[in-house]
Scaffold this active site. Sequence first.
Site, PDB file in Angstrom:
ATOM      1  N   LYS A  67       0.855  -1.188   0.000  1.00 41.04           N
ATOM      2  CA  LYS A  67       0.000   0.000   0.000  1.00 41.04           C
ATOM      3  C   LYS A  67       0.885   1.230   0.000  1.00 41.04           C
ATOM      4  O   LYS A  67       1.863   1.298   0.746  1.00 41.04           O
ATOM      5  CB  LYS A  67      -0.841  -0.048   1.291  1.00 41.04           C
ATOM      6  CG  LYS A  67      -1.875   1.013   1.438  1.00 41.04           C
ATOM      7  CD  LYS A  67      -3.209   0.577   0.872  1.00 41.04           C
ATOM      8  CE  LYS A  67      -4.166   1.728   0.698  1.00 41.04           C
ATOM      9  NZ  LYS A  67      -3.858   2.600  -0.456  1.00 41.04           N
ATOM     10  N   LYS A  91       5.310   2.099   8.278  1.00 42.94           N
ATOM     11  CA  LYS A  91       4.123   2.831   8.725  1.00 42.94           C
ATOM     12  C   LYS A  91       2.925   1.888   8.888  1.00 42.94           C
ATOM     13  O   LYS A  91       2.202   1.942   9.875  1.00 42.94           O
ATOM     14  CB  LYS A  91       3.789   3.921   7.702  1.00 42.94           C
ATOM     15  CG  LYS A  91       2.875   4.988   8.229  1.00 42.94           C
ATOM     16  CD  LYS A  91       2.515   5.980   7.150  1.00 42.94           C
ATOM     17  CE  LYS A  91       3.733   6.732   6.648  1.00 42.94           C
ATOM     18  NZ  LYS A  91       3.367   7.741   5.634  1.00 42.94           N
ATOM     19  N   LYS A 103       5.112   2.362  -3.043  1.00 45.70           N
ATOM     20  CA  LYS A 103       4.999   3.774  -3.427  1.00 45.70           C
ATOM     21  C   LYS A 103       5.111   3.871  -4.936  1.00 45.70           C
ATOM     22  O   LYS A 103       5.683   2.989  -5.575  1.00 45.70           O
ATOM     23  CB  LYS A 103       6.117   4.605  -2.778  1.00 45.70           C
ATOM     24  CG  LYS A 103       5.770   6.067  -2.609  1.00 45.70           C
ATOM     25  CD  LYS A 103       4.859   6.325  -1.429  1.00 45.70           C
ATOM     26  CE  LYS A 103       4.450   7.761  -1.313  1.00 45.70           C
ATOM     27  NZ  LYS A 103       3.725   8.026  -0.072  1.00 45.70           N
ATOM     28  N   THR A 187      -4.961  12.376   7.068  1.00 51.14           N
ATOM     29  CA  THR A 187      -3.546  12.492   7.456  1.00 51.14           C
ATOM     30  C   THR A 187      -3.411  13.530   8.565  1.00 51.14           C
ATOM     31  O   THR A 187      -2.772  13.290   9.599  1.00 51.14           O
ATOM     32  CB  THR A 187      -2.695  12.887   6.229  1.00 51.14           C
ATOM     33  OG1 THR A 187      -2.857  11.860   5.261  1.00 51.14           O
ATOM     34  CG2 THR A 187      -1.235  13.038   6.585  1.00 51.14           C
ATOM     35  N   ASN A 218      -2.818  19.493   1.264  1.00 47.78           N
ATOM     36  CA  ASN A 218      -3.814  18.593   1.844  1.00 47.78           C
ATOM     37  C   ASN A 218      -3.512  18.313   3.328  1.00 47.78           C
ATOM     38  O   ASN A 218      -4.388  18.399   4.186  1.00 47.78           O
ATOM     39  CB  ASN A 218      -3.801  17.296   1.016  1.00 47.78           C
ATOM     40  CG  ASN A 218      -4.814  16.291   1.500  1.00 47.78           C
ATOM     41  OD1 ASN A 218      -5.716  16.615   2.259  1.00 47.78           O
ATOM     42  ND2 ASN A 218      -4.660  15.060   1.063  1.00 47.78           N
ATOM     43  N   SER A 355      -7.229   5.002   4.421  1.00 47.51           N
ATOM     44  CA  SER A 355      -7.161   4.252   3.155  1.00 47.51           C
ATOM     45  C   SER A 355      -7.507   2.781   3.415  1.00 47.51           C
ATOM     46  O   SER A 355      -8.217   2.149   2.630  1.00 47.51           O
ATOM     47  CB  SER A 355      -5.767   4.333   2.557  1.00 47.51           C
ATOM     48  OG  SER A 355      -5.644   5.456   1.722  1.00 47.51           O
TER      49      SER A 355
HETATM   50  P1  NAD Z   1       0.036  18.598  -1.315  1.00 52.12           P
HETATM   51  O1  NAD Z   1       0.468  18.517  -2.715  1.00 52.12           O
HETATM   52  O2  NAD Z   1      -1.416  18.733  -1.020  1.00 52.12           O
HETATM   53  O3  NAD Z   1       0.761  19.833  -0.597  1.00 52.12           O
HETATM   54  C1  NAD Z   1       2.136  20.033  -0.615  1.00 52.12           C
HETATM   55  C2  NAD Z   1       2.398  21.416  -0.039  1.00 52.12           C
HETATM   56  O4  NAD Z   1       3.798  21.613   0.074  1.00 52.12           O
HETATM   57  C3  NAD Z   1       1.867  22.540  -0.915  1.00 52.12           C
HETATM   58  O5  NAD Z   1       1.357  23.568  -0.089  1.00 52.12           O
HETATM   59  C4  NAD Z   1       3.125  23.052  -1.623  1.00 52.12           C
HETATM   60  O6  NAD Z   1       3.019  24.394  -2.013  1.00 52.12           O
HETATM   61  C5  NAD Z   1       4.142  22.851  -0.532  1.00 52.12           C
HETATM   62  N1  NAD Z   1       5.501  22.777  -1.028  1.00 52.12           N
HETATM   63  C6  NAD Z   1       5.964  22.187  -2.158  1.00 52.12           C
HETATM   64  N2  NAD Z   1       7.282  22.367  -2.263  1.00 52.12           N
HETATM   65  C7  NAD Z   1       7.659  23.078  -1.170  1.00 52.12           C
HETATM   66  C8  NAD Z   1       8.898  23.577  -0.720  1.00 52.12           C
HETATM   67  N3  NAD Z   1      10.015  23.392  -1.408  1.00 52.12           N
HETATM   68  N4  NAD Z   1       8.889  24.244   0.473  1.00 52.12           N
HETATM   69  C9  NAD Z   1       7.755  24.435   1.155  1.00 52.12           C
HETATM   70  N5  NAD Z   1       6.564  23.998   0.762  1.00 52.12           N
HETATM   71  C10 NAD Z   1       6.517  23.329  -0.386  1.00 52.12           C
HETATM   72  O7  NAD Z   1       0.685  17.345  -0.586  1.00 52.12           O
HETATM   73  P2  NAD Z   1       0.234  16.664   0.767  1.00 52.12           P
HETATM   74  O8  NAD Z   1      -0.674  15.549   0.429  1.00 52.12           O
HETATM   75  O9  NAD Z   1      -0.189  17.716   1.744  1.00 52.12           O
HETATM   76  O10 NAD Z   1       1.614  16.013   1.232  1.00 52.12           O
HETATM   77  C11 NAD Z   1       2.576  16.739   1.991  1.00 52.12           C
HETATM   78  C12 NAD Z   1       3.486  15.755   2.697  1.00 52.12           C
HETATM   79  O11 NAD Z   1       2.682  14.914   3.516  1.00 52.12           O
HETATM   80  C13 NAD Z   1       4.283  14.830   1.776  1.00 52.12           C
HETATM   81  O12 NAD Z   1       5.527  14.552   2.353  1.00 52.12           O
HETATM   82  C14 NAD Z   1       3.447  13.584   1.744  1.00 52.12           C
HETATM   83  O13 NAD Z   1       4.224  12.443   1.426  1.00 52.12           O
HETATM   84  C15 NAD Z   1       2.970  13.576   3.172  1.00 52.12           C
HETATM   85  N6  NAD Z   1       1.784  12.734   3.360  1.00 52.12           N
HETATM   86  C16 NAD Z   1       0.609  13.033   2.747  1.00 52.12           C
HETATM   87  C17 NAD Z   1      -0.463  12.171   2.945  1.00 52.12           C
HETATM   88  C18 NAD Z   1      -1.820  12.452   2.353  1.00 52.12           C
HETATM   89  O14 NAD Z   1      -2.731  11.667   2.592  1.00 52.12           O
HETATM   90  N7  NAD Z   1      -2.002  13.536   1.635  1.00 52.12           N
HETATM   91  C19 NAD Z   1      -0.333  11.042   3.748  1.00 52.12           C
HETATM   92  C20 NAD Z   1       0.881  10.789   4.373  1.00 52.12           C
HETATM   93  C21 NAD Z   1       1.938  11.657   4.167  1.00 52.12           C
END
Ligand code: NAD
Length: 426
Positions: A67, A91, A103, A187, A218, A355
């Site tokens: 997953k 995780k 992934k 998350t 997100n 999920s």
């Molecule tokens: P997303 O695309 O919704 O948001 C990413 C955010 O990071 C945006 O606001 C973007 O502008 C910002 N960003 C991008 N590059 C950047 C930089 N260089 N410096 C600062 N900000 C920057 O993504 P997300 O889903 O919120 O995921 C963010 C993190 O959380 C990732 O590491 C992802 O792996 C992790 N994550 C997300 C989920 C999920 O369900 N969405 C689950 C587990 C982990």
Amino acid sequence: MTSLLSDANQRLDKALQYVTLRADAVERLKMPKASLTVSIPVRMDDGSLRVFQGYRVRYDDSRGPTKGGVRFHPNVTLDEVQSLAFWMTFKCAVLNLPFGGAKGGITLNPKQLSKFELERLSRGYIDLIADFIGPDIDIPAPDVYTNAMIMGWMMDQYSTIRRQITPGVVTGKPIPMGGSLGRETATAMGAFFTIQTLMPKLERQPNSTTVAIQGFGNAGAVIAELLFHAGYRVVAVSDSQGGIYAPQGLDIPSLRRQKEATRGLQAVYCEGSLCNWVEHQIISNAELLELQVDILIPAALENQITAENAAQIQAPLIFEVANGPINSAADAILESKGIQVFPDILVNAGGVTVSYFEWVQNRSGYYWSLEEVNQRLQTKITHETELIWATAQELGCSMRTAAYVHALKRLGEAIQAKGTQEDYQS
Ligand code: NAD
């Protein structure tokens, strides 16, 4: 530069100091089970053809089908995807989900593609990885710059290929296509439950706690809002364009509304109406990380805190909402400064937990209310947070190492159940 995967493996080595695992299990966990690289041809809107590089990695499936999310980002490499799959393996074990880790990713800047092009790309990716995934094999989900609509296209494409509606092949889908209520906020909600469980143990009160959050997507924007409503003072947030800082605290709900309308944080404060009444400073992402706050939440990308800036970090508590925002060299520096890090494999596990709930609902054909989803999430996250806290206290180790120890015990049992050298010798 050290590869991300070898860096991730250093966490494993550290945890192995505290767990007795048979050599077979350790050997198995050092490398991914299978890595697939694909070239995806996409007809662009202007009639030209572009070929994008995509990956899907299944790291370990000892505990169940694998997953993990799919990321659309210019920096995606096989090494990055492998290390993210490694973290997913741990995780899922941390949360005791019946899954292994995987992934996927495609190397591109999604902001440069139209919606039509993104749809063709997403469907083309599934065409190429269809034999590598499945509800009982490997189940993709959203990650950076992928969302529910993209998951819907992917599920639809897989169902077309298989000639049967298969909602359980992808999670994070739109609700009418079999998505789960509460998945979009899961998350952040999980991270919030972890923080709330730990606050009394850390002897802190929300209303006297300041927070800085890197990343306003997100995960980052939702955790900002949950903390804001719980009485924390969120003083700084940032996105890829940079950040804003207001020591008296930011009005996060307004900021989210404005961000959705303008698609930029700085625009909100420089051109929007909030500019008139919130004293603020424009800061860089690097400056945000070094602010003097009580809680720092990296919620953007990996490798944000490294040996280069770790010494400048001032926040005593860091909750990793992003995957891998701190590398292992920085871990040691932060630990020597007495900074407590709460690791990604626990803090952001709410996403994969819901999920899992989505996959269960798809397979049973019976759907839960939002209250049921959030209640089950809270029960699971709180329980595992308590266990990891107790492990850290018992072993006198960091929460990161405790989380790995916790996961390794479960992974070890599953791998060893198939037989190890000791079993065959006796
Ligand atoms: P997303 O695309 O919704 O948001 C990413 C955010 O990071 C945006 O606001 C973007 O502008 C910002 N960003 C991008 N590059 C950047 C930089 N260089 N410096 C600062 N900000 C920057 O993504 P997300 O889903 O919120 O995921 C963010 C993190 O959380 C990732 O590491 C992802 O792996 C992790 N994550 C997300 C989920 C999920 O369900 N969405 C689950 C587990 C982990």
